[in-house]
Design a protein around this motif. Sequence first.
Motif, PDB file in Angstrom:
ATOM      1  N   VAL A  93       0.813  -1.210   0.000  1.00 51.21           N
ATOM      2  CA  VAL A  93       0.000   0.000   0.000  1.00 51.21           C
ATOM      3  C   VAL A  93       0.851   1.267   0.000  1.00 51.21           C
ATOM      4  N   SER A  94       2.178   1.137   0.053  1.00 51.41           N
ATOM      5  CA  SER A  94       3.047   2.313   0.042  1.00 51.41           C
ATOM      6  C   SER A  94       2.940   3.030  -1.297  1.00 51.41           C
ATOM      7  N   MET A  95       3.242   4.331  -1.288  1.00 51.02           N
ATOM      8  CA  MET A  95       3.199   5.103  -2.529  1.00 51.02           C
ATOM      9  C   MET A  95       4.118   4.493  -3.579  1.00 51.02           C
TER      10      MET A  95
ATOM     11  N   LEU B 298       2.883   3.054  -7.199  1.00 57.21           N
ATOM     12  CA  LEU B 298       3.385   3.623  -8.448  1.00 57.21           C
ATOM     13  C   LEU B 298       3.986   2.543  -9.339  1.00 57.21           C
ATOM     14  N   LEU B 299       4.630   1.559  -8.725  1.00 56.75           N
ATOM     15  CA  LEU B 299       5.133   0.430  -9.520  1.00 56.75           C
ATOM     16  C   LEU B 299       3.986  -0.376 -10.112  1.00 56.75           C
TER      17      LEU B 299
ATOM     18  N   ARG C  35      -1.848  -6.519 -12.612  1.00 56.93           N
ATOM     19  CA  ARG C  35      -2.018  -5.838 -11.328  1.00 56.93           C
ATOM     20  C   ARG C  35      -3.009  -6.592 -10.444  1.00 56.93           C
ATOM     21  N   ALA C  36      -4.122  -7.002 -11.019  1.00 57.97           N
ATOM     22  CA  ALA C  36      -5.130  -7.731 -10.250  1.00 57.97           C
ATOM     23  C   ALA C  36      -4.593  -9.068  -9.757  1.00 57.97           C
ATOM     24  N   VAL C  37      -3.894  -9.792 -10.633  1.00 61.56           N
ATOM     25  CA  VAL C  37      -3.335 -11.086 -10.237  1.00 61.56           C
ATOM     26  C   VAL C  37      -2.303 -10.906  -9.131  1.00 61.56           C
ATOM     27  N   PHE C  38      -1.441  -9.908  -9.260  1.00 62.13           N
ATOM     28  CA  PHE C  38      -0.430  -9.659  -8.230  1.00 62.13           C
ATOM     29  C   PHE C  38      -1.085  -9.355  -6.886  1.00 62.13           C
TER      30      PHE C  38
ATOM     31  N   GLU D  55       9.714  -6.662  -8.136  1.00 61.27           N
ATOM     32  CA  GLU D  55      10.980  -6.900  -7.446  1.00 61.27           C
ATOM     33  C   GLU D  55      12.121  -6.107  -8.059  1.00 61.27           C
ATOM     34  N   ALA D  56      12.057  -5.882  -9.374  1.00 63.05           N
ATOM     35  CA  ALA D  56      13.118  -5.126 -10.041  1.00 63.05           C
ATOM     36  C   ALA D  56      12.982  -3.628  -9.801  1.00 63.05           C
ATOM     37  N   GLY D  57      11.783  -3.200  -9.422  1.00 62.71           N
ATOM     38  CA  GLY D  57      11.521  -1.769  -9.313  1.00 62.71           C
ATOM     39  C   GLY D  57      12.126  -1.090  -8.107  1.00 62.71           C
TER      40      GLY D  57
END
Length: 335
Positions: free
Chosen positions: A127-129, A133-134, A143-146, A182-184
């Motif tokens: 939930v962090s900004m 943003l990632l 996004r939904a699956v993650f 993870e790369a972000g």
Amino acid sequence: MRVFEDGRFGARGGAAAGGGDAGAGRTRTEEFVELRPLLFSIAYRILGTVSEAEDAVQETWLRYEASATRPASVKAFLSATVTRIAIDVLRSARVRRESYVGQWLPEPLLTDPYEDPARSAELADSVSMAALLLLERLSPLERAVFVLREVFAFGFPEVASAVGRSEAACRQLAVRARRHMEAGRPRFEADRRERDELAARFFDALREGDVDALRELLAADVQLVGDGGGKAPALARSVVGTDNVARLLAAFFPLLMRIEVTLEPCEVNGLPGAVLRDRHGRVANTWALDVLDGRIQAIHTVANPDKLGHVGPVADAWELQREAMRARRSQGPSH
């Protein structure tokens, strides 16, 4: 007309981690209220906005109330429904965000209504900004699956049902999404006490306009990002570097102190932050701090009034800016 208005963010629902399946003597309203915190938390992470997440939850209730049959698992049915609604909303929202004025940031979230001790680290991090943003870089399905799989630990059969794809396809979507996330960025795993103490020092230095103290707390590549949406003066769209950020903050904030603006420290999006209020207690903007290795890595401020109504009555940020400039002209700089 919005249903469950008194239960904003599902405050009455508590944790409700695994509850919600149909039981004897339970009404649909009781089942829904119990699961509402989970539904809102799923929708917010997919959408990044409080208002759209609330609307998605509201629409989920209307569909559940209108359904002719009772599902075997209320939790699975409602989670799938809110996910599908959020995916549809996100697809249209992405077009609007492409034409957004300035830097788009998620709507600040002061309290996440869903709690699960077994998933507390994942819930806070997601939930962090920075994480939200990632997530913006992912496709709506990724996004939904993650969110369902990595954040809320849904099984792949449930994920597949929610997004309308095969389990094999969902596994591939999850792998791609996890790789991007993870790369972000690294996870912000600072000890809570250390993190909060650093934030307290930062806000003290901010109030005093102490450039040197601010420099000591900021990472070398710290980034200050502001979101006014063209509807409020943003502190900065994007400023990078210890000296640049420290000087801007030290020059800006003492002006607000002169016109009785207050800084109310609180948790914002699961991390240290604050709400800036005018002399009448109205919200001018919010601050969220990303902390890692004993330094502040990023500062996100949201001033767009359209994104602050859920926090409280909203101040006229343009008038605050004008008043601060008048105070500077009449009294001269304090430093």
